[in-house]
Design a protein around this motif. Structure first.
Motif, short mmCIF file in Angstrom:
data_model
loop_
_atom_site.label_atom_id
_atom_site.label_comp_id
_atom_site.label_asym_id
_atom_site.label_seq_id
_atom_site.Cartn_x
_atom_site.Cartn_y
_atom_site.Cartn_z
N THR A 203 0.83 -1.21 0.00
CA THR A 203 0.00 0.00 0.00
C THR A 203 0.86 1.26 0.00
O THR A 203 1.88 1.33 0.70
CB THR A 203 -0.92 0.02 1.23
N ARG A 205 -0.03 5.34 0.63
CA ARG A 205 -1.05 6.36 0.94
C ARG A 205 -0.37 7.72 0.94
O ARG A 205 0.83 7.85 1.26
CB ARG A 205 -1.74 6.08 2.28
N CYS A 214 -5.42 6.47 -1.10
CA CYS A 214 -4.77 5.23 -0.68
C CYS A 214 -4.86 4.22 -1.83
O CYS A 214 -5.92 4.05 -2.44
CB CYS A 214 -5.46 4.66 0.56
N THR A 248 -6.20 9.54 9.45
CA THR A 248 -6.39 8.41 8.54
C THR A 248 -5.50 7.24 8.96
O THR A 248 -4.59 6.85 8.22
CB THR A 248 -6.07 8.82 7.08
N VAL A 251 -6.84 2.05 6.26
CA VAL A 251 -7.05 2.18 4.82
C VAL A 251 -8.37 2.86 4.50
O VAL A 251 -8.45 3.81 3.71
CB VAL A 251 -6.97 0.79 4.14
N HIS A 254 -9.32 6.84 4.40
CA HIS A 254 -8.92 7.77 3.36
C HIS A 254 -10.11 8.18 2.50
O HIS A 254 -11.08 7.43 2.37
CB HIS A 254 -7.83 7.14 2.49
N VAL A 257 -10.05 5.23 -1.86
CA VAL A 257 -9.23 4.01 -1.80
C VAL A 257 -9.35 3.29 -3.13
O VAL A 257 -10.46 3.07 -3.62
CB VAL A 257 -9.68 3.08 -0.66
#
Length: 522
Positions: A203, A205, A214, A248, A251, A254, A257
């Protein structure tokens, strides 16, 4: 309704009713949009105001009500305009293959509409022990290919993360780079009960002009009978990934996503012949009801939060190498038995989720003023996202998967348009004299002794692609309340030719926060 409004309504009701009846015939043929409705009501109101005596007691109240309406309109008109951005997402299981010679078609580089951002998620990048260690030290061949392709077009690699065969790359046009902040990366293993990284998720972000985005690239467990396990793995990834930030930390906190990758969902029930006939005749819709991801979305709440465009392209797995033919080879298993040919499936997917406004107040642990402030900020800086394109790229045959692309349009109001730092080269630069860099802090931020200013050639590929650099504290020569100056040793300034830029890198924010205008050392 207030007493003044009730009096105004009562006074005008008869006149408004007459106006409505007079315009009823024509209104049936007009648009019923809210904007036209407001215009019609204003026209009615003006007619009523003309009939109002100048000394009537309601005149002041009508004027006050109109003043309040004008104030609201002026506040809305004074807001910053919405800016459109194009986001290009790629997912591809490359099946340990080396990259092709050319990815122009994959990235649609000949399109007149250039993306602002590229997000590229790969699965099964070759991760043999010696090669994996080499890739960590010198970048892998896939990253090199994308950087070499995009850097001449003034995109730079802003961030990346790799976990064995999973690779996630984030590229941006240079003009947006100082406004991409708060970058964090993480990964979650799900292979071998969480101890092996051949499956899982990686991931990135970040904040894009203040809006939190994200990107989650996943490779979930394979085979027909493990649809529920794939959902469990996804939920585990969402639960396991945390970020070092207050607003945030997870996940789904956000604003937007993106979830993509080789999700490995298959087509149930239908036999091989039926599936292939549907593909040949391009009646893909007959296969949608038995697509496992579509089926699981009907009963799994966590999946219902995500959207996906229509699957109007043929399934992207499993193909013979260097071919558009689905799995014709006889699979040999242990002890010499022949295995089944793989049934085609939409394993490779791109989904997204825009955080609903109502969910901003779900967290009861926040204090009431903070919740109200966040809601007001959401109203002031809205974000709208639409998908413009969703398809596969059939011309690539190095893998048994075809790559999938999704193009999105982001409309948002920028929360800031000024970089944190203004940096520029002082005077003329040459390899004969020590150089001076001047910078100014345009906004307060958590600077660090580990911040540095890098000298880059125009067309640089990534943050680490600098020619040389200077520490902003150790190499500082002068400063006042507004301006700071840092020197760069002449021996570190090579005679290159061509234009260069200076970039201020924030160690705390893990990103470039200021870029100079191009200049030419001599």
């Amino acid at each position: 309704m207030s007493s003044s409004m009730e009096e105004i309504s009562e006074y005008f009701s008869e006149k408004l009713q007459r106006q409505r009846s007079d315009s009823a015939a024509s209104s049936s043929t007009q648009s019923t949009s809210s904007r036209q409705h407001v215009r019609q009501r204003l026209a009615m109101l003006l007619t009523c105001v003309d009939d109002l005596d100048t000394d009537h007691k309601l005149q002041t109240q009508v004027a006050k009500t109109l003043d309040e309406a004008f104030l609201v309109c002026r506040q809305i008109a004074g807001r910053p305009k919405k800016n459109p951005f194009r986001l290009y997402v790629v997912t591809w299981n490359v099946a340990t293959a080396e990259p092709p010679d050319d990815v122009n078609a994959l990235l649609q580089l000949n399109s007149p509409k250039k993306p602002d951002l590229y997000v590229i998620g790969l699965q099964e990048v070759r991760a043999a022990p010696l090669k994996f260690v080499s890739d960590l030290a010198f970048e892998d061949s896939w990253s090199h290919l994308f950087m070499d392709t995009l850097s001449p077009l003034h995109y730079i690699k802003v961030s990346s993360i790799r976990m064995q065969g999973l690779l996630l790359l984030f590229f941006s046009k240079l003009e947006h780079v100082p406004f991409i902040r708060d970058i964090q990366v993480t990964y979650t293993r799900t292979g071998l009960y969480g101890y092996w990284g051949n499956k899982g998720g990686v991931t990135i972000r970040l904040s894009f002009y203040g809006h939190m985005l994200c990107f989650l690239n996943c490779h979930l467990t394979a085979h027909m009978n493990y649809a529920s396990q794939r959902v469990d793995e996804f939920e585990h990834i969402l639960d396991a990934q945390n970020f070092n930030t207050k607003n945030t930390p997870h996940v789904l906190d956000h604003k937007v996503v993106f979830w993509f990758g080789d999700l490995n969902f298959r087509i149930e029930d239908h036999g091989m012949l039926f599936v292939r006939n549907c593909i040949t005749s391009q009646r893909f819709n007959l296969l949608w009801p038995k697509d496992q991801l579509t089926m699981m979305k009907q009963k799994e709440v966590i999946l219902q939060k995500f959207e996906e465009g229509p699957l109007d392209f043929q399934p992207t797995y499993k193909f013979d190498l260097n071919s558009d033919n689905y799995d014709t080879r006889v699979q040999t298993t242990w002890f010499g038995f022949n295995g089944k040919k793989r049934k085609p499936a939409w394993c490779d997917r791109i989904l997204w989720r825009v955080k609903p406004k109502a969910s901003l107040t779900e967290n009861t642990n926040e204090e009431e003023p903070e919740k109200q402030q966040e809601e007001e900020r959401e109203d002031e800086f809205p974000l709208k996202m639409t998908q413009e394109y969703y398809t596969s790229k059939m011309e690539y045959g190095i893998s048994d998967h075809k790559p999938v692309i999704g193009i999105f349009r982001l409309e948002l109001r920028k929360m800031y348009e000024t970089p944190l730092v203004q940096v520029f080269a002082e005077g003329e630069w040459s390899a004969d004299f020590d150089a001076v860099i001047t910078y100014r802090l345009l906004q307060a931020f958590a600077s660090s002794a580990w911040d540095w200013i890098g000298l880059y050639k125009v067309g640089f590929k990534s943050v680490s692609d600098y020619i040389t650099y200077a520490w902003v504290k150790d190499d500082q020569v002068s400063f006042n309340e507004e301006l700071f100056q840092v020197y760069m040793n002449k021996d570190e300034i090579p005679v290159l030719g061509g234009e260069c830029v200076l970039c201020y890198y924030s160690s705390n924010l893990q990103c470039i926060v200021g870029i100079s205008q191009p200049f030419k050392p001599w």
